[in-house]
Scaffold this motif. Structure first.
Motif, PDB file in Angstrom:
ATOM      1  N   THR A   6       0.836  -1.208   0.000  1.00 43.86           N
ATOM      2  CA  THR A   6       0.000   0.000   0.000  1.00 43.86           C
ATOM      3  C   THR A   6       0.866   1.251   0.000  1.00 43.86           C
ATOM      4  OG1 THR A   6      -1.806  -1.141   1.145  1.00 43.86           O
ATOM      5  CG2 THR A   6      -1.793   1.265   1.260  1.00 43.86           C
ATOM      6  N   LYS A   7       1.916   1.263   0.799  1.00 45.61           N
ATOM      7  CA  LYS A   7       2.821   2.416   0.854  1.00 45.61           C
ATOM      8  C   LYS A   7       3.506   2.650  -0.493  1.00 45.61           C
ATOM      9  CE  LYS A   7       3.719   1.861   5.780  1.00 45.61           C
ATOM     10  NZ  LYS A   7       4.711   1.459   6.786  1.00 45.61           N
ATOM     11  N   GLU A   8       3.903   1.559  -1.160  1.00 53.46           N
ATOM     12  CA  GLU A   8       4.534   1.682  -2.476  1.00 53.46           C
ATOM     13  C   GLU A   8       3.547   2.248  -3.497  1.00 53.46           C
ATOM     14  OE1 GLU A   8       6.579  -1.800  -3.950  1.00 53.46           O
ATOM     15  OE2 GLU A   8       7.075  -2.366  -1.895  1.00 53.46           O
ATOM     16  N   ILE A   9       2.305   1.775  -3.445  1.00 51.09           N
ATOM     17  CA  ILE A   9       1.281   2.262  -4.375  1.00 51.09           C
ATOM     18  C   ILE A   9       1.009   3.742  -4.127  1.00 51.09           C
ATOM     19  CG2 ILE A   9      -1.150   2.058  -5.040  1.00 51.09           C
ATOM     20  CD1 ILE A   9      -0.864  -0.979  -4.489  1.00 51.09           C
ATOM     21  N   GLU A  10       0.942   4.151  -2.861  1.00 55.10           N
ATOM     22  CA  GLU A  10       0.741   5.568  -2.538  1.00 55.10           C
ATOM     23  C   GLU A  10       1.852   6.424  -3.140  1.00 55.10           C
ATOM     24  OE1 GLU A  10      -1.651   5.379   1.722  1.00 55.10           O
ATOM     25  OE2 GLU A  10       0.511   5.674   1.728  1.00 55.10           O
ATOM     26  N   LYS A  11       3.086   6.001  -2.986  1.00 56.49           N
ATOM     27  CA  LYS A  11       4.214   6.755  -3.549  1.00 56.49           C
ATOM     28  C   LYS A  11       4.098   6.861  -5.064  1.00 56.49           C
ATOM     29  CE  LYS A  11       7.484   5.509   0.065  1.00 56.49           C
ATOM     30  NZ  LYS A  11       8.673   4.703   0.396  1.00 56.49           N
ATOM     31  N   SER A  12       3.715   5.763  -5.707  1.00 58.03           N
ATOM     32  CA  SER A  12       3.558   5.765  -7.167  1.00 58.03           C
ATOM     33  C   SER A  12       2.450   6.702  -7.615  1.00 58.03           C
ATOM     34  CB  SER A  12       3.264   4.352  -7.671  1.00 58.03           C
ATOM     35  OG  SER A  12       4.352   3.514  -7.434  1.00 58.03           O
ATOM     36  N   ILE A  13       1.329   6.698  -6.896  1.00 60.90           N
ATOM     37  CA  ILE A  13       0.217   7.584  -7.248  1.00 60.90           C
ATOM     38  C   ILE A  13       0.628   9.042  -7.095  1.00 60.90           C
ATOM     39  CG2 ILE A  13      -2.093   8.367  -6.560  1.00 60.90           C
ATOM     40  CD1 ILE A  13      -2.765   5.467  -5.914  1.00 60.90           C
ATOM     41  N   ILE A  14       1.336   9.362  -6.032  1.00 59.85           N
ATOM     42  CA  ILE A  14       1.778  10.742  -5.807  1.00 59.85           C
ATOM     43  C   ILE A  14       2.666  11.206  -6.951  1.00 59.85           C
ATOM     44  CG2 ILE A  14       3.214  12.205  -4.330  1.00 59.85           C
ATOM     45  CD1 ILE A  14       2.113  10.498  -1.937  1.00 59.85           C
ATOM     46  N   LEU A  15       3.608  10.363  -7.356  1.00 58.70           N
ATOM     47  CA  LEU A  15       4.500  10.732  -8.455  1.00 58.70           C
ATOM     48  C   LEU A  15       3.752  10.810  -9.788  1.00 58.70           C
ATOM     49  CD1 LEU A  15       7.635   8.605  -7.523  1.00 58.70           C
ATOM     50  CD2 LEU A  15       7.368  11.091  -7.333  1.00 58.70           C
ATOM     51  N   LYS A  18       1.551  13.869 -10.377  1.00 55.40           N
ATOM     52  CA  LYS A  18       2.333  15.101 -10.469  1.00 55.40           C
ATOM     53  C   LYS A  18       2.059  16.069  -9.315  1.00 55.40           C
ATOM     54  CE  LYS A  18       2.973  14.707 -15.339  1.00 55.40           C
ATOM     55  NZ  LYS A  18       2.219  14.271 -16.368  1.00 55.40           N
ATOM     56  N   ALA A  19       1.651  15.522  -8.179  1.00 50.80           N
ATOM     57  CA  ALA A  19       1.361  16.357  -7.015  1.00 50.80           C
ATOM     58  C   ALA A  19       2.631  16.883  -6.353  1.00 50.80           C
ATOM     59  CB  ALA A  19       0.526  15.585  -6.000  1.00 50.80           C
ATOM     60  N   GLY A  26      -1.957  17.376  -3.587  1.00 49.93           N
ATOM     61  CA  GLY A  26      -2.441  16.054  -3.226  1.00 49.93           C
ATOM     62  C   GLY A  26      -2.458  15.849  -1.727  1.00 49.93           C
ATOM     63  N   CYS A  27      -3.343  14.938  -1.296  1.00 48.26           N
ATOM     64  CA  CYS A  27      -3.463  14.655   0.131  1.00 48.26           C
ATOM     65  C   CYS A  27      -3.873  13.198   0.319  1.00 48.26           C
ATOM     66  CB  CYS A  27      -4.500  15.581   0.747  1.00 48.26           C
ATOM     67  SG  CYS A  27      -4.583  15.467   2.532  1.00 48.26           S
ATOM     68  N   MET A  44      -6.326  12.045  -2.831  1.00 48.81           N
ATOM     69  CA  MET A  44      -7.118  12.992  -3.606  1.00 48.81           C
ATOM     70  C   MET A  44      -6.222  14.112  -4.101  1.00 48.81           C
ATOM     71  SD  MET A  44     -10.531  14.865  -2.300  1.00 48.81           S
ATOM     72  CE  MET A  44     -11.464  15.947  -3.324  1.00 48.81           C
ATOM     73  N   THR A  45      -6.458  14.536  -5.348  1.00 46.32           N
ATOM     74  CA  THR A  45      -5.712  15.672  -5.884  1.00 46.32           C
ATOM     75  C   THR A  45      -6.678  16.761  -6.330  1.00 46.32           C
ATOM     76  OG1 THR A  45      -5.676  14.808  -8.144  1.00 46.32           O
ATOM     77  CG2 THR A  45      -3.806  14.256  -6.719  1.00 46.32           C
ATOM     78  N   MET A  46      -6.174  17.968  -6.340  1.00 40.09           N
ATOM     79  CA  MET A  46      -6.876  19.118  -6.896  1.00 40.09           C
ATOM     80  C   MET A  46      -5.850  19.895  -7.701  1.00 40.09           C
ATOM     81  SD  MET A  46      -8.660  22.413  -5.111  1.00 40.09           S
ATOM     82  CE  MET A  46      -7.169  23.397  -5.065  1.00 40.09           C
ATOM     83  N   ASP A  47      -6.232  20.281  -8.934  1.00 40.83           N
ATOM     84  CA  ASP A  47      -5.290  21.079  -9.721  1.00 40.83           C
ATOM     85  C   ASP A  47      -5.725  22.536  -9.738  1.00 40.83           C
ATOM     86  OD1 ASP A  47      -7.256  21.362 -11.711  1.00 40.83           O
ATOM     87  OD2 ASP A  47      -6.393  19.805 -12.974  1.00 40.83           O
ATOM     88  N   CYS A  48      -4.920  23.387 -10.343  1.00 38.75           N
ATOM     89  CA  CYS A  48      -5.171  24.825 -10.324  1.00 38.75           C
ATOM     90  C   CYS A  48      -6.393  25.207 -11.171  1.00 38.75           C
ATOM     91  CB  CYS A  48      -3.934  25.596 -10.767  1.00 38.75           C
ATOM     92  SG  CYS A  48      -3.371  25.178 -12.416  1.00 38.75           S
ATOM     93  N   LYS A  49      -6.923  24.278 -11.946  1.00 41.41           N
ATOM     94  CA  LYS A  49      -8.142  24.536 -12.731  1.00 41.41           C
ATOM     95  C   LYS A  49      -9.403  24.097 -11.980  1.00 41.41           C
ATOM     96  CE  LYS A  49      -5.687  24.025 -17.070  1.00 41.41           C
ATOM     97  NZ  LYS A  49      -5.523  23.227 -18.286  1.00 41.41           N
TER      98      LYS A  49
END
Length: 72
Positions: A6-15, A18-19, A26-27, A44-49
């Motif tokens: 799970t920790k590895e997947i979280e790191k991959s999702i963050i990268l 592009k958070a 991202g959070c 969850m991510t939110m972008d500037c748009k």
């Protein structure tokens, strides 16, 4: 307790999301809903748009089925 997978997947999702760069925020472990919330997402991510993206991490078939039952 989170598994190493799970920790590895979280790191991959963050990268991948592009958070780590400008314009995307991202959070981990976000609660959604009125007040204290009724639902949680793993990331969850939110972008500037103003686009929001939610991610749910499942590392086993039983965990996936349990989540489906809770949604229905």
């Amino acid at each position: 307790m989170k598994t190493n997978l799970t920790k590895e997947i979280e790191k991959s999702i963050i990268l991948t999301s592009k958070a780590t760069g400008p314009g995307v925020y991202g959070c981990l472990e976000v609660t959604l809903g009125e007040g204290y919330g009724h639902e949680r997402v793993d990331y969850m991510t939110m972008d500037c748009k103003g686009f929001f993206r939610c991610y749910e991490i499942k590392t086993s078939k039983s965990d996936f089925k349990r989540r489906l039952r809770n949604l229905l």
